[in-house]
Design an enzyme around this catalytic site. Structure first.
Site, PDB file in Angstrom:
ATOM      1  N   GLU A   1      -3.756 -10.707 -20.583  1.00  0.00           N
ATOM      2  CA  GLU A   1      -2.777 -11.069 -19.955  1.00  0.00           C
ATOM      3  C   GLU A   1      -2.525 -12.428 -19.329  1.00  0.00           C
ATOM      4  O   GLU A   1      -1.494 -12.620 -17.967  1.00  0.00           O
ATOM      5  CB  GLU A   1      -3.869 -10.913 -18.314  1.00  0.00           C
ATOM      6  CG  GLU A   1      -4.284  -9.857 -17.603  1.00  0.00           C
ATOM      7  CD  GLU A   1      -5.688  -9.307 -16.294  1.00  0.00           C
ATOM      8  OE1 GLU A   1      -5.153  -9.298 -15.561  1.00  0.00           O
ATOM      9  OE2 GLU A   1      -6.635 -10.053 -16.609  1.00  0.00           O
TER      10      GLU A   1
ATOM     11  N   ARG B   1     -14.535  -3.460 -16.126  1.00  0.00           N
ATOM     12  CA  ARG B   1     -13.490  -5.040 -15.780  1.00  0.00           C
ATOM     13  C   ARG B   1     -14.710  -5.597 -14.531  1.00  0.00           C
ATOM     14  O   ARG B   1     -14.788  -5.445 -13.933  1.00  0.00           O
ATOM     15  CB  ARG B   1     -12.696  -4.954 -15.301  1.00  0.00           C
ATOM     16  CG  ARG B   1     -11.919  -6.001 -14.980  1.00  0.00           C
ATOM     17  CD  ARG B   1     -10.743  -6.433 -14.707  1.00  0.00           C
ATOM     18  NE  ARG B   1     -10.218  -5.868 -13.628  1.00  0.00           N
ATOM     19  CZ  ARG B   1      -8.877  -5.894 -12.961  1.00  0.00           C
ATOM     20  NH1 ARG B   1      -7.931  -6.372 -13.845  1.00  0.00           N
ATOM     21  NH2 ARG B   1      -9.081  -5.367 -11.647  1.00  0.00           N
TER      22      ARG B   1
ATOM     23  N   CYS C   1      -4.409  -1.346 -20.043  1.00  0.00           N
ATOM     24  CA  CYS C   1      -4.695  -0.722 -19.045  1.00  0.00           C
ATOM     25  C   CYS C   1      -3.631  -1.690 -18.476  1.00  0.00           C
ATOM     26  O   CYS C   1      -3.557  -1.081 -16.712  1.00  0.00           O
ATOM     27  CB  CYS C   1      -5.948  -1.450 -18.966  1.00  0.00           C
ATOM     28  SG  CYS C   1      -6.456  -2.992 -18.726  1.00  0.00           S
TER      29      CYS C   1
ATOM     30  N   HIS D   1       0.806  -1.032  -0.393  1.00  0.00           N
ATOM     31  CA  HIS D   1      -0.266   0.114  -0.049  1.00  0.00           C
ATOM     32  C   HIS D   1       1.087   1.449  -0.065  1.00  0.00           C
ATOM     33  O   HIS D   1       0.602   2.349  -0.631  1.00  0.00           O
ATOM     34  CB  HIS D   1      -0.962   0.382   1.376  1.00  0.00           C
ATOM     35  CG  HIS D   1      -2.244  -0.834   0.802  1.00  0.00           C
ATOM     36  ND1 HIS D   1      -3.019  -1.362   1.801  1.00  0.00           N
ATOM     37  CD2 HIS D   1      -3.009   0.029   0.199  1.00  0.00           C
ATOM     38  CE1 HIS D   1      -4.333  -1.638   0.936  1.00  0.00           C
ATOM     39  NE2 HIS D   1      -4.447  -1.677  -0.382  1.00  0.00           N
TER      40      HIS D   1
ATOM     41  N   ASN E   1       0.035  -5.632 -15.597  1.00  0.00           N
ATOM     42  CA  ASN E   1       1.184  -6.892 -14.800  1.00  0.00           C
ATOM     43  C   ASN E   1       0.952  -8.046 -14.498  1.00  0.00           C
ATOM     44  O   ASN E   1       2.023  -8.765 -14.314  1.00  0.00           O
ATOM     45  CB  ASN E   1       0.004  -6.067 -13.293  1.00  0.00           C
ATOM     46  CG  ASN E   1      -0.058  -4.414 -13.510  1.00  0.00           C
ATOM     47  OD1 ASN E   1       0.613  -3.908 -14.308  1.00  0.00           O
ATOM     48  ND2 ASN E   1      -1.354  -3.401 -13.084  1.00  0.00           N
ATOM     49  N   ASP E   2      -0.060  -8.603 -15.102  1.00  0.00           N
ATOM     50  CA  ASP E   2      -0.112 -10.374 -15.072  1.00  0.00           C
ATOM     51  C   ASP E   2       0.253 -10.950 -16.263  1.00  0.00           C
ATOM     52  O   ASP E   2       0.893 -11.875 -15.684  1.00  0.00           O
ATOM     53  CB  ASP E   2      -2.208 -10.726 -14.552  1.00  0.00           C
ATOM     54  CG  ASP E   2      -2.719 -10.858 -13.381  1.00  0.00           C
ATOM     55  OD1 ASP E   2      -1.932 -11.376 -12.374  1.00  0.00           O
ATOM     56  OD2 ASP E   2      -3.248 -10.050 -13.046  1.00  0.00           O
TER      57      ASP E   2
HETATM   58  C1  PEP Z   1      -2.709  -5.911 -15.274  1.00  0.00           C
HETATM   59  O1  PEP Z   1      -3.125  -7.223 -14.595  1.00  0.00           O
HETATM   60  O2  PEP Z   1      -2.109  -5.833 -15.844  1.00  0.00           O
HETATM   61  C2  PEP Z   1      -4.358  -5.335 -14.373  1.00  0.00           C
HETATM   62  C3  PEP Z   1      -4.254  -4.048 -15.770  1.00  0.00           C
HETATM   63  O3  PEP Z   1      -5.012  -6.195 -13.866  1.00  0.00           O
HETATM   64  P1  PEP Z   1      -4.624  -6.002 -12.668  1.00  0.00           P
HETATM   65  O4  PEP Z   1      -3.533  -5.551 -12.200  1.00  0.00           O
HETATM   66  O5  PEP Z   1      -5.577  -5.393 -11.136  1.00  0.00           O
HETATM   67  O6  PEP Z   1      -4.712  -7.392 -11.893  1.00  0.00           O
HETATM   68 MG    MG Z   2      -4.622  -8.483 -13.773  1.00  0.00          MG
END
Ligand code: PEP
Ligand code: MG
Length: 830
Positions: free
Chosen positions: A688, A594, A759, A451, A711-712
């Site tokens: 992802e 989403r 995103c 956080h 990210n994923d």
């Molecule tokens: C991602 O995985 O890039 C994504 C936007 O989803 P989150 O970070 O919420 O898993």
């Molecule tokens: Mg994700």
């Protein structure tokens, strides 16, 4: 003598070929250069006279004192605006001096009403003047040289004395002379005629049909050449070759941008300390160490009722304080504060404390024991992401104990502009320290998804975490250069290093200020290619902040904010109200919601998850919705109810198979029928997983759009847990493997006519923006605060340069090398 035409506007100078209108691109009105404007006032490009000023105010033509005629056409299809947004500042017949303002225009209004803002600057009497030099492919200031003209020769063609050879002189305007590609085009043109055609450069002579012969002329921009033709169709052949040489031959934007050396991957210089980037940025200032006061508590209580009352009162006081902070802040601070409120009222914690108080312990001892039980439970999961959440528990432990003991739990204020160095930092400590305006944060421990990291990113506060014991040795007052772009800190820098860093920082700030000032303007590349700039949102407050920052919509509403940290699922009405609020905050703009993305690192108490050995590979994302159809249908119904219908689009998280989008599409269509909604609803997928990337063409056949969650995608491509600090330094979405997955996604989906956005966090990384555009993304959804800067970056690059840059990135051998390449690109573009 050359006549200099200065740029009538500040902006990006681009070749005419890049203008998406054949009238200009094919030079039907004459030759010139186009400018992608970054300013709103068109100025006179030379001393002369205003010949015409269109009644719609969008175009002006001028004649220079030397007789050159130039047309400046602001934007494309702007005549249709019928003068809206244009303020003429001169009248036809006026005498003007170079730099005099001619027309002011409202960039927002014109951008909204026009196909493009790109502004061709055309020499319309090309028979009288030849362009001998032009500025293209770079930023240009108003009044900087845009083109140089030379008067055309009065008797351009000349027959030889025996009447067999006709010749004409030309000045070469090709930016790189006649190299292989123009030579091939000249050869192709020459072969259409019977006549022999030669080009002469000084004492060298080359056959126009011979690529090698033309290359051997060794020509450069601005060289004078003679073109000679002999034979039955010599006149036509000469005219064709001269016309070709008078054009850019598509060379205006070099196919290969000037070579950017790929600097070696950054290595730490002696004395530098590396860390993991939790929040990007640059900062310099003196180190200030965080002093933590240990809070001791008595074990023995003073009576069950007294201790119970004391604990209740302390919790109430902390609740009021956190609630006030949540109300005063917005976005991520408010979200974290709400998570803390939920923890404060957590029934397990309350029960744990009550049991201990009933056994005769003090309120403080009971509270600490209950919190530590929960921390132990989180640690026992082995899930690094959950373990990072223990900071939040420690935070509320300290705050309640602080009230009970009277020892201040929050960090002391620090001097503004200092860089905070600490073993670790709690979210509430960061929020209170942030009020003293520190310049940056360096932590021995901590993780990039904690956080504290999220809060720093939301506040735009540069932060490095997981720096290890090396920073323990830094003393109060030590001068620090914090580079949270390259991932290191330099203690006690030399004066030269400090000066260079300060200059870099000042440049960055100036650019950010300019970006903020232009945040409301439309977003397109320097050569007029539209890129949608959206924001990622969790709450209505985020949506309001995003709208204020110029976001053109939301590319990712993380709907799970409604579902987490609570005991039961939100009702359809509750969800509808939340989505409607977000849509209302972004009127007329697309909002991509989403579908519930829980599971893995985001457990929800009311969804029964069996213990999973590999939660990241288990029931998560859309798999959860498909396994709990009631939740899925309730959510889709809530989205479909948002007015106006169609503003909200639906996006599936964590897709791995075509069957998943088919199943959700079937639900959407059925519910749409049941609800009597005629407007089609767009349904897209997140990319992802490597599976989604490599089957993007198959998904594109079923989905309306694709959006890459980097990210994923990064954790699955690299097989590195995004929440595990032990591998955090390797989890970099700039890894060429991830970039190749993005490239493959764009290639496959766009071939099927579907747009691809990004995103994930990579879209919010300034170094990545040109690469993502170059790889083919046409929508970027970033953290709200980054929208203005992202727009400015998009405006500063041409698609051709971005493509070339992206291609180079794909061939780097590491994320560090890609980042070095990106830095070189940024410096070249600065
Ligand atoms: C991602 O995985 O890039 C994504 C936007 O989803 P989150 O970070 O919420 O898993
Ligand atoms: Mg994700």
């Amino acid at each position: 003598m050359a006549l200099i035409i200065t740029s009538p506007l500040r902006g990006w100078a681009a070749p005419l070929d890049s203008v998406p209108d054949p009238v200009f691109a094919q030079r039907m009105m004459g030759d010139g250069v186009a400018i992608q404007p970054l300013a709103d006032t068109v100025c006179a490009p030379f001393d002369g006279e205003v010949v015409t000023l269109h009644e719609a105010g969008h175009a002006v033509s001028l004649r220079s004192d030397e007789g050159a005629e130039v047309l400046i056409h602001i934007g494309l299809d702007t005549v249709g605006l019928k003068g809206r947004g244009f303020t003429p500042l001169v009248a036809p017949g006026a005498t003007v001096a170079r730099g005099d303002p001619l027309i002011r225009f409202d960039m927002d209004a014109v951008a909204l009403g026009a196909t493009s803002l790109i502004t061709p600057v055309i020499v319309t009497n090309a028979e009288a003047f030849t362009i001998t030099r032009r500025t293209m492919g770079r930023a240009i200031g108003a009044h900087e040289e845009l083109m140089a003209l030379a008067p055309a020769r009065t008797q351009p063609r000349r027959w030889s004395d025996d009447g067999t050879v006709i010749e004409e002189r030309v000045t070469l305007i090709l930016p790189h002379g006649i190299h292989a590609r123009p030579a091939a085009r000249l050869g192709e043109c020459a072969r259409q005629f019977e006549a022999e055609i030669h080009l002469l450069h000084g004492d060298k002579r080359g056959d126009a049909r011979s690529t090698v012969g033309l290359l051997a002329l060794g020509t450069r921009l601005g060289d004078e050449l003679v073109v000679q033709a002999r034979g039955s169709d010599a006149e036509a052949a000469l005219a064709a070759i001269v016309a070709l040489l008078g054009s850019d031959m598509g060379e205006g934007a070099p196919a290969h941008a000037p070579a950017i050396a790929v600097p070696a991957a950054p290595v730490l210089q002696p004395g530098q300390i590396g860390g993991v980037i939790a929040s990007p940025g640059l900062a310099m200032g003196p180190a200030v160490r965080l002093r933590q006061t240990a809070i001791a508590v008595e074990r023995e209580g003073k009576g069950v009722d007294a201790e119970r009352t004391a604990l209740d009162a302390a919790r109430t006081e902390v609740r009021v304080r956190i609630g006030a902070r949540a109300d005063a802040a917005g976005g991520s601070v408010a979200a974290v504060m709400r998570a803390h409120l939920a923890l404060l009222d957590d029934p397990e914690l309350a029960a744990g404390a009550e049991t201990r108080i009933a056994a005769g312990n003090s309120a403080g001892y009971a509270w600490r024991g209950a919190v530590h039980d929960q921390i132990a439970a989180l640690k026992a999961t082995g899930n690094a992401h959950l373990i990072e959440r223990t900071d939040d528990l420690v935070d509320i432990e300290r705050q309640v104990l602080g009230v009970l003991t009277g020892i201040p739990a929050e960090a002391d204020a620090i001097a503004a502009g200092a860089i905070l160095v600490a073993d670790d930092l709690l979210p509430s400590q960061l929020v209170s320290i942030a009020a003293s305006k520190p310049a940056g944060i360096c932590l021995v421990r901590g993780g990039p998804t904690s956080h504290v990291a999220i809060l720093c990113a939301g506040m735009g506060l540069p932060a490095l975490v997981a720096m290890g014991d090396a920073i323990e040795a830094i003393e109060d007052g030590t001068a620090l250069l914090l580079d949270a772009e390259a991932g290191h800190v330099t203690p006690d820098p030399s004066q030269a290093d400090a000066d260079a860093f300060a200059a870099r920082l000042a440049k960055r700030e100036a650019r950010r200020d300019a970006a903020r000032a232009a945040a409301g303007n439309a977003c397109q590349t320097a050569d007029g290619v539209r890129i949608e700039l959206f924001a990622n949102l969790g709450t209505v407050e985020d949506a309001k902040a995003a709208a204020a920052q110029g976001a053109e919509g939301s590319g990712l509403v993380r709907s799970e904010f409604l579902f987490l940290d609570r005991e039961d699922a939100p009702s359809e009405d509750e969800q509808h109200a939340a989505y409607q609020g977000i849509a209302d905050a972004l009127p007329g703009k697309p909002v991509i919601v989403r579908l519930l993305d829980v599971g893995g690192d985001k457990p929800a108490a009311y969804i029964p998850f069996d213990a999973e050995e590999n939660p990241a590979l288990g029931l998560r994302g859309i798999r959860v919705g498909l396994a709990h159809r009631d939740l899925l249908e309730t959510q889709i119904r809530a989205i479909l109810r948002v007015q106006p219908v169609g503003q909200c689009r639906i996006m599936l998280p964590m897709v791995a198979s075509v069957s998943e989008i088919r199943a959700v599409r079937e639900v959407v269509e059925r519910l749409r029928g049941e609800m009597g909604i005629e407007t089609p609803i767009e349904v897209g997928v997140m990319v992802e997983t490597p599976a989604a990337a490599i089957t993007a063409d198959l998904l594109a056949a079923e989905a309306d759009f694709l959006s890459i969650g980097t990210n994923d995608l990064t954790q699955y491509v690299l097989a590195m847990d995004r929440g595990n600090p032990a591998v955090a330094s390797g989890v970099d979405a700039m890894h060429p493997a991830v970039l190749r997955m993005i490239a493959e996604t764009c290639r496959r989906a766009t071939a099927k006519g579907r747009w691809v956005g990004v995103c994930g966090g990579l879209a919010s990384d300034p170094a990545a923006v040109p690469i993502l555009i170059g790889l083919g993304a046409t929508e970027l959804s970033t953290v709200p605060g980054f929208v203005p800067e992202a727009k400015a970056i998009v405006r500063s690059v041409t698609l051709a340069d971005a493509r070339d840059h992206a291609e180079r990135a794909l061939h780097c051998s590491s994320a560090a090398e890609v980042r070095a390449l990106a830095r070189a690109f940024e410096e070249k573009n600065a």
